[in-house]
Write a protein that holds these residues in place. Structure first.
Motif, PDB file in Angstrom:
ATOM      1  N   HIS A  21      25.436  10.704 -22.228  1.00 12.57           N
ATOM      2  CA  HIS A  21      25.871  10.861 -23.616  1.00 12.57           C
ATOM      3  C   HIS A  21      25.562  12.257 -24.144  1.00 12.57           C
ATOM      4  N   THR A  22      24.297  12.658 -24.061  1.00 11.98           N
ATOM      5  CA  THR A  22      23.863  13.902 -24.680  1.00 11.98           C
ATOM      6  C   THR A  22      24.419  15.131 -23.969  1.00 11.98           C
ATOM      7  N   GLY A  23      24.390  15.132 -22.638  1.00 12.97           N
ATOM      8  CA  GLY A  23      24.802  16.296 -21.879  1.00 12.97           C
ATOM      9  C   GLY A  23      26.191  16.804 -22.217  1.00 12.97           C
ATOM     10  N   LEU A  50      36.655  14.121 -13.494  1.00  5.52           N
ATOM     11  CA  LEU A  50      37.589  13.595 -14.489  1.00  5.52           C
ATOM     12  C   LEU A  50      36.918  13.504 -15.857  1.00  5.52           C
ATOM     13  N   ILE A  51      35.668  13.023 -15.871  1.00  3.27           N
ATOM     14  CA  ILE A  51      34.934  12.942 -17.132  1.00  3.27           C
ATOM     15  C   ILE A  51      34.827  14.323 -17.763  1.00  3.27           C
ATOM     16  N   GLY A 141      20.806  12.156 -33.223  1.00  6.46           N
ATOM     17  CA  GLY A 141      21.664  11.567 -32.210  1.00  6.46           C
ATOM     18  C   GLY A 141      22.717  12.529 -31.675  1.00  6.46           C
ATOM     19  N   TYR A 142      23.131  12.290 -30.439  1.00  4.94           N
ATOM     20  CA  TYR A 142      24.098  13.173 -29.794  1.00  4.94           C
ATOM     21  C   TYR A 142      25.411  13.253 -30.566  1.00  4.94           C
ATOM     22  N   HIS A 143      25.829  12.140 -31.200  1.00  3.07           N
ATOM     23  CA  HIS A 143      27.072  12.158 -31.962  1.00  3.07           C
ATOM     24  C   HIS A 143      26.956  13.060 -33.185  1.00  3.07           C
ATOM     25  N   GLU A 144      25.765  13.087 -33.798  1.00  5.47           N
ATOM     26  CA  GLU A 144      25.550  13.944 -34.962  1.00  5.47           C
ATOM     27  C   GLU A 144      25.553  15.417 -34.586  1.00  5.47           C
TER      28      GLU A 144
END
Length: 221
Positions: A21-23, A50-51, A141-144
């Motif tokens: 997630h974070t990377g 692909l990711i 958080g990674y999304h933030e």
């Protein structure tokens, strides 16, 4: 012949270790800020090709050893429970940004990190004794991290702490923080990085630089 204008130095190369997630988020915001970025998981880069193409277009998936070799900054963005098997030789001689948090309610008890005399990044640094460890990117958080970026001078620009024992390494990481869209607040020791961890006064908080610095100053002990 040149026109006399100075040529800016090349941007530091960043290797992100961790494709969970974070990377990928750190890789994306670093790329957007102009940094060359490679990303690696625990095995064959073909597994994350692909990711990477979908989530981090512009980053180069590589074997971890290859990614680290020519990197100026290595971002350690692996799950904390996997650190016990991480090979310290992989990042010897490198500036390593520790983004991990030890949070027993979420991660369970991890014996390596359960000595509360030390902050988690101090424990990381003891294992990575031939690296220069800097703590950052762990406070929300990674999304933030992607959503909350703001340009310099914005009244909504949040602060991120950068803690380490090596002033030159802290400066390099602080510049990364500033370039991706945050105000950096430098802490002069890795031990002080405990203030950035879960339970610390700034963890998970949306603070501007002055508020962030005040929270650190008023924390007892």
């Amino acid at each position: 012949m040149t026109d006399g204008a100075s040529v800016p130095p090349p941007m530091p190369r960043i290797a992100v270790l961790g494709a969970g997630h974070t990377g990928p988020v750190i890789a994306r915001v670093a790329l957007a800020a102009g940094y060359p970025v490679t990303i690696a998981a625990s095995g064959d880069p073909a597994r994350i090709a692909l990711i990477t193409q979908v989530l981090v277009p512009g980053a180069e998936p590589r074997w971890a050893a290859d990614a680290v070799t020519d990197a100026d900054i290595v971002v350690l963005a692996i799950p904390v429970h996997r650190f016990a098997t991480f090979d310290p030789a992989l990042v010897a001689g490198k500036v390593v940004v520790d983004t991990m948090n030890y949070w027993p309610p979420i991660d369970g008890v991890q014996e390596m990190f359960d000595d509360r005399r030390y902050g988690s990044s101090e424990i990381v640094a003891r294992r990575l004794a031939r690296s220069i460890v800097v703590k950052s990117f762990n406070q929300f958080g990674y999304h933030e991290l992607e959503e909350e970026r703001r340009p310099p001078g914005s009244p909504e620009r949040r602060a991120l702490g950068v803690a380490g024992d090596d002033p030159a390494a802290v400066k390099v990481v602080a510049e990364l923080v500033e370039r991706i869209g945050y105000d950096s607040v430098r802490l002069d020791s890795l031990r002080a990085g405990r203030l950035l961890e879960p339970g610390g006064p700034v963890f998970g908080a949306s603070l501007r630089r002055a508020e962030f610095e005040l929270a650190l100053e008023t924390e007892p002990g």
